[in-house]
Design a protein around this motif. Structure first.
Motif, mmCIF file in Angstrom:
data_model
loop_
_atom_site.group_PDB
_atom_site.id
_atom_site.type_symbol
_atom_site.label_atom_id
_atom_site.label_comp_id
_atom_site.label_asym_id
_atom_site.label_seq_id
_atom_site.Cartn_x
_atom_site.Cartn_y
_atom_site.Cartn_z
ATOM 1 N N ARG A 58 48.876 23.725 31.137
ATOM 2 C CA ARG A 58 49.528 24.866 31.967
ATOM 3 C C ARG A 58 49.021 26.202 31.361
ATOM 4 O O ARG A 58 48.873 27.133 32.300
ATOM 5 C CB ARG A 58 50.941 24.730 32.184
ATOM 6 N N ASP A 59 49.201 26.549 30.058
ATOM 7 C CA ASP A 59 48.482 27.581 29.509
ATOM 8 C C ASP A 59 47.090 27.833 29.943
ATOM 9 O O ASP A 59 46.744 29.067 30.445
ATOM 10 C CB ASP A 59 48.724 27.613 28.074
ATOM 11 N N ILE A 61 45.388 26.819 32.687
ATOM 12 C CA ILE A 61 45.617 27.242 34.001
ATOM 13 C C ILE A 61 46.071 28.480 34.220
ATOM 14 O O ILE A 61 45.382 29.347 35.111
ATOM 15 C CB ILE A 61 46.405 26.091 34.989
ATOM 16 N N ALA A 62 46.936 28.999 33.473
ATOM 17 C CA ALA A 62 47.270 30.392 33.682
ATOM 18 C C ALA A 62 46.453 31.352 33.334
ATOM 19 O O ALA A 62 46.224 32.579 33.919
ATOM 20 C CB ALA A 62 48.807 30.484 33.078
ATOM 21 N N LYS A 63 45.889 30.948 32.201
ATOM 22 C CA LYS A 63 44.713 32.076 31.622
ATOM 23 C C LYS A 63 43.449 31.950 32.671
ATOM 24 O O LYS A 63 43.067 32.892 33.116
ATOM 25 C CB LYS A 63 44.227 31.337 30.492
ATOM 26 N N PHE A 65 43.705 31.280 35.992
ATOM 27 C CA PHE A 65 44.185 32.036 37.177
ATOM 28 C C PHE A 65 44.300 33.594 37.005
ATOM 29 O O PHE A 65 43.924 34.172 38.115
ATOM 30 C CB PHE A 65 45.405 31.110 37.715
ATOM 31 N N THR A 66 44.896 33.735 36.117
ATOM 32 C CA THR A 66 45.042 35.230 35.665
ATOM 33 C C THR A 66 43.498 35.781 35.747
ATOM 34 O O THR A 66 43.446 36.840 36.297
ATOM 35 C CB THR A 66 45.704 35.569 34.294
ATOM 36 N N GLY A 94 45.675 27.085 44.294
ATOM 37 C CA GLY A 94 45.114 28.224 43.896
ATOM 38 C C GLY A 94 44.135 28.936 44.794
ATOM 39 O O GLY A 94 44.377 29.879 44.994
#
Length: 117
Positions: A58-59, A61-63, A65-66, A94
């Motif tokens: 998840r981290d 994916i967050a990185k 996507f940001t 997304g």
């Protein structure tokens, strides 16, 4: 030269659909567009779609996507920049979010066929 962000589904696809992203990049560049390709950014950052799939967190994916949202925000509608949407983008949470952000910013959001016509 107009710059296009390539958006489409990744998760749940073989090799994260990178082959479709790279093919789109090739076709768009042949038409004279600059491209922002999140798959290329992933590979350039050390992600290997053949060996890393089990390691995506998840981290991560967050990185990713940001980074991708920041890339979209840097586009300039006055220069004709926009988003080139890959097949089945509507099925990707997304890519749908990226399209919505593009619309909010006044960018042209269209399928690949539009940009290649």
């Amino acid at each position: 030269m107009a710059k296009l962000y390539i958006a489409g589904p990744m998760r749940g696809y073989p090799r994260f659909n990178f082959d479709a992203f790279f093919r789109a990049e090739e076709l768009l560049r042949a038409r004279g567009y600059g491209t922002i390709n999140p798959a290329r950014m992933d590979v350039d950052g050390g992600f290997d779609p053949d060996t890393n799939p089990a390691e995506v967190t998840r981290d991560d994916i967050a990185k990713f996507f940001t980074r991708d949202i920041l890339a979209i925000v840097t586009l300039d509608r006055r220069k004709g920049d926009g988003l080139a949407m890959l097949d089945n983008w509507q099925d990707s949470e997304g890519a749908v979010t990226e399209a919505r952000i593009g619309h909010m910013l006044g960018l042209k959001v269209a399928n690949m066929a539009h940009w290649l016509a």
